[in-house]
Design an enzyme around this catalytic site. Structure first.
Site, short mmCIF file in Angstrom:
data_model
loop_
_atom_site.label_atom_id
_atom_site.label_comp_id
_atom_site.label_asym_id
_atom_site.label_seq_id
_atom_site.Cartn_x
_atom_site.Cartn_y
_atom_site.Cartn_z
N GLU A 55 -8.67 5.72 4.76
CA GLU A 55 -7.52 5.66 3.91
C GLU A 55 -6.68 6.83 4.09
O GLU A 55 -5.44 6.73 3.91
CB GLU A 55 -7.86 5.20 2.68
CG GLU A 55 -8.65 3.81 2.44
CD GLU A 55 -7.51 2.60 3.02
OE1 GLU A 55 -6.23 2.98 3.00
OE2 GLU A 55 -8.07 1.44 3.15
N TYR A 138 -3.27 3.95 -5.23
CA TYR A 138 -3.81 2.89 -3.87
C TYR A 138 -5.11 3.39 -3.30
O TYR A 138 -6.04 2.34 -2.98
CB TYR A 138 -2.51 3.30 -2.70
CG TYR A 138 -3.16 2.69 -1.54
CD1 TYR A 138 -3.15 1.32 -1.12
CD2 TYR A 138 -3.70 3.45 -0.71
CE1 TYR A 138 -3.51 0.73 0.13
CE2 TYR A 138 -4.21 3.05 0.42
CZ TYR A 138 -4.09 1.81 0.94
OH TYR A 138 -4.54 1.20 1.93
N ASP A 156 0.35 -0.94 -0.69
CA ASP A 156 0.95 0.19 0.29
C ASP A 156 2.21 -0.60 0.62
O ASP A 156 2.66 -1.47 0.12
CB ASP A 156 0.07 0.44 1.31
CG ASP A 156 0.03 -0.71 2.33
OD1 ASP A 156 0.10 -1.94 1.97
OD2 ASP A 156 -0.71 -0.58 3.33
#
Ligand code: SF4
Length: 354
Positions: A55, A138, A156
């Protein structure tokens, strides 16, 4: 008396409260994801260390650029403990070429905090994850839902675009998070979050959405509006590159152009490199080819284009000129363990040195 038609824009906006429609939407999207998702290394695991790393790497970086770095990084730092115990230079060296080096520094800082205060384990909730260095809303939601099945939605750039188009109107950031949460499949939250991102990355593209093949077109207000996709498809950049076409960064304002000259000097298997100041605001402490202040008379060996944030560089590289006084001779074999800038890495690759 004829009933008034419900404006098309409100149909989907109302749908989150319509449980049957939402359930059908979730089923269709997950079915599509199960059959069409890309085969990516971080999709084969739920290990929070691997999910976290992917990520962070995918923020503002395309999938294709991440794949090799992800593999090399894990070879060098296979665990939180290995990352926490590494020097900053070693972490930056493994990150070299991905850009936005603050991410690598925060990654190491976060690993150190996990080892020191959490017994080397990730907390299992988004709320607790957000207290760690470099982990925002996020990333916390992505790790919590994918690794720990917490029913929390992610937003996102890809999800943002998909939600806006599904709803057929602009929504404030808070509304997008709320809407994503109301659409979430709570029994497979990690897969559902990834399916929304995958849809945005491969089907609901910023400039050219593939509506005829979209698994959720039936529920999409934009697709069903009289003006079709042309009306509300404002291109939205992606925060987490994820994948798809186009660079991921949100660039504001015009690009600045700058022309520079540098020297690739090679001797006895060593390369002349200089280290940037540790106090530099851009890429502090990283190594690069020496620059020359004035344009040399000779034609360059090669010219490269390279972008860093808002600056587009045109870089002329000259070879085998007398070395500048500054810099050090670095053995070519050790360069892969040195934090070199992405531009320098690009040039050394083109010269078949690394
Ligand atoms: Fe995006 Fe088109 Fe699918 Fe709507 S139908 S979500 S605009 S790809």
């Amino acid at each position: 008396m004829r009933a008034r038609a419900i404006p098309v824009e409100t149909r989907l906006a109302a749908s989150p409260t319509n449980s049957k429609r939402v359930a059908a939407f979730r089923r269709a999207l997950l079915r599509w994801y199960d059959h069409h998702r890309r085969d990516l290394p971080w999709r084969k695991t739920r290990d929070p260390y691997l999910i976290w790393l992917s990520e962070i790497m995918l923020q503002q970086t395309r999938v294709a650029a991440v794949l090799d770095h992800y593999r090399i990084f894990l070879e060098r730092f296979p665990s939180i403990e290995a990352l926490a115990g590494a020097s900053e230079d070693a972490v930056l060296a493994a990150w070299s070429g991905l850009g936005y080096y603050r991410r690598a520094r925060m990654l190491r800082q976060c690993a150190q905090e996990l080892v020191e205060s959490h017994d080397g384990r990730f907390p299992a909730t988004a709320e607790a994850l957000r207290t760690l260095p470099g982990i925002g809303r996020y990333t916390a939601a992505a790790i919590a839902s994918i690794s720990f099945d917490e029913p929390v939605a992610v937003v996102d750039g890809n999800v943002e675009r998909v939600v806006r188009r599904l709803m057929g109107r602009d929504l404030a950031q808070q509304e997008i998070w709320k809407c994503a949460q109301s659409l979430l499949n709570t029994s497979r939250p990690g897969d559902f979050n990834q399916s929304m991102m995958e849809l945005g990355a491969t089907v609901c593209l910023p400039r050219d959405p593939k509506c005829p093949t979209c698994p959720v077109r039936k529920w999409c207000v934009t697709q069903q509006s009289p003006q079709g996709t042309n009306r509300t498809l404002t291109p939205i950049n992606m925060e987490r590159g994820g994948s798809s076409p186009g660079k991921a960064s949100k660039r504001k304002g015009p690009q600045v152009k700058q022309e520079i000259w540098c020297v690739l000097n090679q001797r006895d298997g060593r390369i002349r490199l200089v280290q940037r100041s540790r106090n530099s605001s851009l890429m502090p402490g990283m190594w690069e080819l020496p620059r020359v202040a004035q344009k040399p008379r000779r034609a360059p060996w090669q010219t490269f284009r390279h972008s860093i944030t808002i600056t587009d560089y045109i870089v002329h590289v000259h070879r085998n000129r007398a070395p500048a006084a500054k810099g050090q001779w670095i053995p070519a074999a050790s360069i892969s363990h040195l934090p070199v800038t992405g531009l320098t890495r690009k040039i050394l690759k083109a010269a078949a040195i690394i």
